[in-house]
Design an enzyme around this catalytic site. Structure first.
Site, mmCIF file in Angstrom:
data_model
loop_
_atom_site.group_PDB
_atom_site.id
_atom_site.type_symbol
_atom_site.label_atom_id
_atom_site.label_comp_id
_atom_site.label_asym_id
_atom_site.label_seq_id
_atom_site.Cartn_x
_atom_site.Cartn_y
_atom_site.Cartn_z
ATOM 1 N N TYR A 26 0.805 -1.235 0.000
ATOM 2 C CA TYR A 26 0.000 0.000 0.000
ATOM 3 C C TYR A 26 0.837 1.284 0.000
ATOM 4 O O TYR A 26 0.272 2.373 0.014
ATOM 5 C CB TYR A 26 -0.935 0.004 1.218
ATOM 6 C CG TYR A 26 -1.965 -1.101 1.161
ATOM 7 C CD1 TYR A 26 -2.973 -1.083 0.206
ATOM 8 C CD2 TYR A 26 -1.925 -2.173 2.061
ATOM 9 C CE1 TYR A 26 -3.919 -2.098 0.137
ATOM 10 C CE2 TYR A 26 -2.871 -3.192 2.001
ATOM 11 C CZ TYR A 26 -3.856 -3.148 1.037
ATOM 12 O OH TYR A 26 -4.792 -4.149 0.959
ATOM 13 N N HIS A 103 -7.547 1.901 -6.609
ATOM 14 C CA HIS A 103 -6.940 1.049 -5.575
ATOM 15 C C HIS A 103 -5.446 1.288 -5.578
ATOM 16 O O HIS A 103 -4.819 1.330 -6.645
ATOM 17 C CB HIS A 103 -7.225 -0.432 -5.856
ATOM 18 C CG HIS A 103 -8.687 -0.712 -5.869
ATOM 19 N ND1 HIS A 103 -9.433 -0.749 -4.717
ATOM 20 C CD2 HIS A 103 -9.550 -0.897 -6.892
ATOM 21 C CE1 HIS A 103 -10.703 -0.954 -5.035
ATOM 22 N NE2 HIS A 103 -10.801 -1.039 -6.348
HETATM 23 C C1 DQA Z 1 -7.540 -1.548 -1.638
HETATM 24 C C2 DQA Z 1 -7.571 -3.022 -2.100
HETATM 25 C C3 DQA Z 1 -8.602 -3.816 -1.316
HETATM 26 O O1 DQA Z 1 -8.620 -5.168 -1.764
HETATM 27 C C4 DQA Z 1 -8.260 -3.799 0.146
HETATM 28 O O2 DQA Z 1 -9.250 -4.493 0.882
HETATM 29 C C5 DQA Z 1 -8.051 -2.426 0.686
HETATM 30 C C6 DQA Z 1 -7.354 -1.444 -0.141
HETATM 31 C C7 DQA Z 1 -6.383 -0.785 -2.308
HETATM 32 O O3 DQA Z 1 -6.415 0.448 -2.251
HETATM 33 O O4 DQA Z 1 -5.473 -1.396 -2.854
HETATM 34 O O5 DQA Z 1 -8.374 -2.129 1.819
HETATM 35 O O6 DQA Z 1 -8.748 -0.944 -2.011
#
Ligand code: DQA
Length: 148
Positions: A26, A103
């Site tokens: 992330y 995402h």
């Molecule tokens: C997310 C991807 C999702 O699968 C995950 O549950 C998240 C973050 C992303 O920003 O990569 O909480 O949305």
């Protein structure tokens, strides 16, 4: 400056924990830092960015219900809700606003359950796997949409 330039950036469940979540997946920005960066990008593009995060699905839905009164378009990263929340899908459809799904991580190349998005067909496009840069791409896409 565009007359209709208000873009809501909605973050869902667990996104307030950025900075503590795996940086290899992330990135290392906290949500505050990420929002600062999005706000700077938005300013450069002549967009007014509005931010909202919640861990409550009902608050997220209620925000979507009222969004057309205060925003012209939206970027949403609903976190895990992306993969199963028909309530958020229905509320997004109701908002009637142009939307881009973002995402941070590359959801197509992770666990199987993350490949499914219940909102993507309601969005102009989905940007994933670009980290914070993905929000810039989303802002640029919405700018095209909002420019007469
Ligand atoms: C997310 C991807 C999702 O699968 C995950 O549950 C998240 C973050 C992303 O920003 O990569 O909480 O949305």
């Amino acid at each position: 400056m565009l007359a209709h330039n208000r873009v809501a950036v909605l973050h869902g469940v667990n996104l307030d924990q950025l900075g503590r979540r795996d940086p290899a997946v992330y990135g290392d920005l906290t949500l505050d830092r990420l929002e600062q960066r999005i706000a700077e990008d938005a300013r450069e593009l002549g967009i007014e960015a509005q931010f909202f995060q919640t861990n409550s699905e009902s608050e997220f839905v209620e925000r979507l219900h009222r969004l057309d009164e205060v925003s012209d378009a939206l970027i949403l990263n609903p976190g895990a809700w992306t993969h199963y929340s028909y309530a958020i899908r229905d509320a997004l459809e109701l908002s009637g606003l142009p939307a881009v799904e973002v995402h941070l991580s590359d959801v197509q190349n992770r666990e199987e359950f993350r490949k499914m998005s219940v909102i993507s067909d309601l969005c102009l496009t989905t940007v994933s796997g670009l980290g914070a840069d993905g929000y810039r791409v989303a802002l640029e896409r919405l700018l095209q949409e909002l420019t007469p």
